[in-house]
Each structure stands twice: as structure tokens, then as C-alpha cells.
Design a protein around this motif. Structure first.
Motif, PDB file in Angstrom:
ATOM      1  N   LEU A  86       0.819  -1.212   0.000  1.00 17.06           N
ATOM      2  CA  LEU A  86       0.000   0.000   0.000  1.00 17.06           C
ATOM      3  C   LEU A  86       0.852   1.260   0.000  1.00 17.06           C
ATOM      4  O   LEU A  86       0.392   2.334  -0.396  1.00 17.06           O
ATOM      5  N   LEU A  87       2.098   1.123   0.441  1.00 17.25           N
ATOM      6  CA  LEU A  87       2.956   2.296   0.565  1.00 17.25           C
ATOM      7  C   LEU A  87       3.998   2.386  -0.546  1.00 17.25           C
ATOM      8  O   LEU A  87       4.311   3.487  -0.998  1.00 17.25           O
ATOM      9  N   ASP A  88       4.552   1.238  -0.977  1.00 20.28           N
ATOM     10  CA  ASP A  88       5.609   1.344  -1.988  1.00 20.28           C
ATOM     11  C   ASP A  88       5.261   0.679  -3.322  1.00 20.28           C
ATOM     12  O   ASP A  88       5.914   0.955  -4.327  1.00 20.28           O
ATOM     13  N   HIS A 125      -1.275   6.116  10.087  1.00 20.85           N
ATOM     14  CA  HIS A 125      -1.512   4.866  10.805  1.00 20.85           C
ATOM     15  C   HIS A 125      -0.765   3.708  10.146  1.00 20.85           C
ATOM     16  O   HIS A 125      -0.171   2.876  10.833  1.00 20.85           O
ATOM     17  N   MET A 126      -0.785   3.648   8.817  1.00 21.10           N
ATOM     18  CA  MET A 126      -0.087   2.582   8.116  1.00 21.10           C
ATOM     19  C   MET A 126       1.419   2.679   8.339  1.00 21.10           C
ATOM     20  O   MET A 126       2.103   1.655   8.473  1.00 21.10           O
ATOM     21  N   LEU A 127       1.954   3.896   8.390  1.00 21.08           N
ATOM     22  CA  LEU A 127       3.376   4.058   8.683  1.00 21.08           C
ATOM     23  C   LEU A 127       3.707   3.541  10.077  1.00 21.08           C
ATOM     24  O   LEU A 127       4.777   2.964  10.307  1.00 21.08           O
ATOM     25  N   SER A 128       2.772   3.739  11.011  1.00 19.31           N
ATOM     26  CA  SER A 128       2.967   3.215  12.360  1.00 19.31           C
ATOM     27  C   SER A 128       3.028   1.694  12.343  1.00 19.31           C
ATOM     28  O   SER A 128       3.866   1.077  13.021  1.00 19.31           O
ATOM     29  N   ILE A 129       2.152   1.057  11.562  1.00 17.01           N
ATOM     30  CA  ILE A 129       2.150  -0.405  11.452  1.00 17.01           C
ATOM     31  C   ILE A 129       3.460  -0.897  10.850  1.00 17.01           C
ATOM     32  O   ILE A 129       4.074  -1.848  11.340  1.00 17.01           O
TER      33      ILE A 129
END
Length: 229
Positions: A86-88, A125-129
Motif C-alpha cells: 500500500l505504501l511502496d 496509521h499505516m506508517l505506524s504499522i
């Protein structure tokens, strides 16, 4: 929809996300079923989204060029898998297989990005995960580099207890998932025979026990000390 929404609001991975954002993510999720033994995705596959586990269990592993498998994690209800995509958007870094028949909810990358662009708190929040996963990976790497075998086995049991643990009286924790000594050895990065000796010593000393085929941590504090660098 209600089941997915409930997962997103009560997931270990999404704890703390607002109810409003959980509802928004639930609208993006598509339910799917995976049979026991089926591969969800393999290392190198396109990173097109992430999956939430609502029922069943998955194993995360990597294969060497010789075909040897390294078990990285076992995930159960309440966990996300493939969230890095989802991020990269890069290819999958590991292979994920269903240990038991699983019910999943898939959120594709394009839909997630549209929603998160409108709600930046989701990205935070996803970065925290991802940060939590990185810390976990660092802990495992440090353990394999510096901890003696009993410490690595203790760390593995404690990690499994985080995912499948059920509290019992007197502070005991039942790992409500049936694992073989080979599974534990694989996660601890050691030979099964050596792990078997550690587990048998702990059974004799009352540190762990077996209840109806499940491992029970009789002395979690002892294991925590053993797993500490």
C-alpha cells in the motif's frame, strides 16, 4: 460488510484507527476465501494491495534458491498481510500460504490510495504499522545474532502467544494453535533436534506444558527474561 467493519475496528494491526475511517476502509474491502495449503501470493508477485485476516491462519515464509523454507511469521485473525504494497507498490518480499482455511478481506492499492489521499491519518496509521513490523524484524535479527538458542526459542513462543495466546489463570498463556517442534525450530532458525531438547527441558522444569496438543506458557516471565538481549 459488518464483519469486515468489525475486523477493521478491532484488529490488532488497526487498533486506534477512528471508527469513521474504519467504516471507510470497510467499504473498500472485498471478501475472499483461501483453502488450506493455497498460496495467497509469492515473493516477486506484484504488490497490488493488502489482506486482512478475519478467520483462519497464514504463514509468511521465504524460500532459498535450494528450496529451503524459512518461516518468518504465523498470522491469525486481526492481522494484516501485504501492507507494504500500500505504501511502496513494490513486488512481494515473501510468500504467504494458508495454514488453515482462511477468510480474508482484500483492499487494492488504487482504492486505498484514493481514500488515504483524502484522509491522511490513514497514511500515518499505516506508517505506524510498518514501523512496528520493522522493529519486530530488527528484534528477530538481533535475536538470531546474539541470543543463545533458548532465548530464540523463548522469543518464538512469546511471538506466537501474541498472535494466538489465550490467558489462563495464574498468568499462564495458552498458544491456541497447534504447532510442531519443526515449526518452532524453523521460526527460531535452529535444528529441530536442538529445539526439541530446549522444549523438553522446559517441560520438565514446568516452564511450559502441553494441554490437548497446545503449548502453554506456564512461566511467561521466565521466557521474557530468556528472550531479552
Amino acid at each position: 460488510m459488518a464483519e469486515i467493519e468489525d475486523f477493521l475496528q478491532n484488529s490488532f494491526s488497526l487498533e486506534g484507527l477512528s471508527a469513521e475511517l474504519a467504516v471507510g476502509l470497510a467499504r473498500l474491502a472485498r471478501p475472499m476465501t483461501l483453502k488450506a495449503g493455497a498460496i495467497l501470493f509469492e515473493a516477486g508477485d506484484p504488490g497490488n494491495g493488502c489482506y486482512a485476516v478475519t478467520e483462519g491462519s497464514l504463514k509468511v515464509s521465504m524460500l532459498s534458491v535450494e528450496g529451503d523454507e524459512q518461516l518468518l511469521a504465523v498470522l491469525g485473525p486481526g492481522h494484516l498481510v501485504g501492507e507494504l504494497a500500500l505504501l511502496d507498490g513494490r513486488p512481494r518480499s515473501a510468500t504467504v500460504t494458508a495454514l488453515k482455511a482462511a477468510q480474508l478481506s482484500f483492499i487494492d492499492k488504487a482504492g486505498f490510495e484514493r481514500f488515504a489521499d483524502e484522509n491522511p491519518a490513514v497514511y500515518r496509521h499505516m506508517l505506524s504499522i510498518v514501523g512496528q513490523r520493522l522493529r519486530h524484524s530488527n528484534d528477530v535479527l538481533a535475536a538470531r545474532s546474539f541470543l543463545p538458542l533458548p532465548g530464540r526459542v523463548a522469543q518464538t513462543l512469546l511471538q506466537l502467544a501474541e498472535t494466538f495466546g489465550k490467558p489462563l489463570e495464574d498468568g499462564r498463556i495458552l498458544i491456541h494453535y497447534k504447532l510442531s517442534q519443526a515449526d518452532i525450530a524453523n521460526m527460531a532458525g535452529a535444528a529441530r533436534e536442538n529445539v526439541s531438547r530446549v522444549l523438553n527441558d522446559w517441560k520438565r522444569s514446568g516452564t511450559i506444558s502441553r494441554i490437548s496438543g497446545y503449548y502453554c506458557l506456564e512461566k511467561p516471565d521466565f521466557l521474557t527474561r530468556a528472550a531479552t538481549l
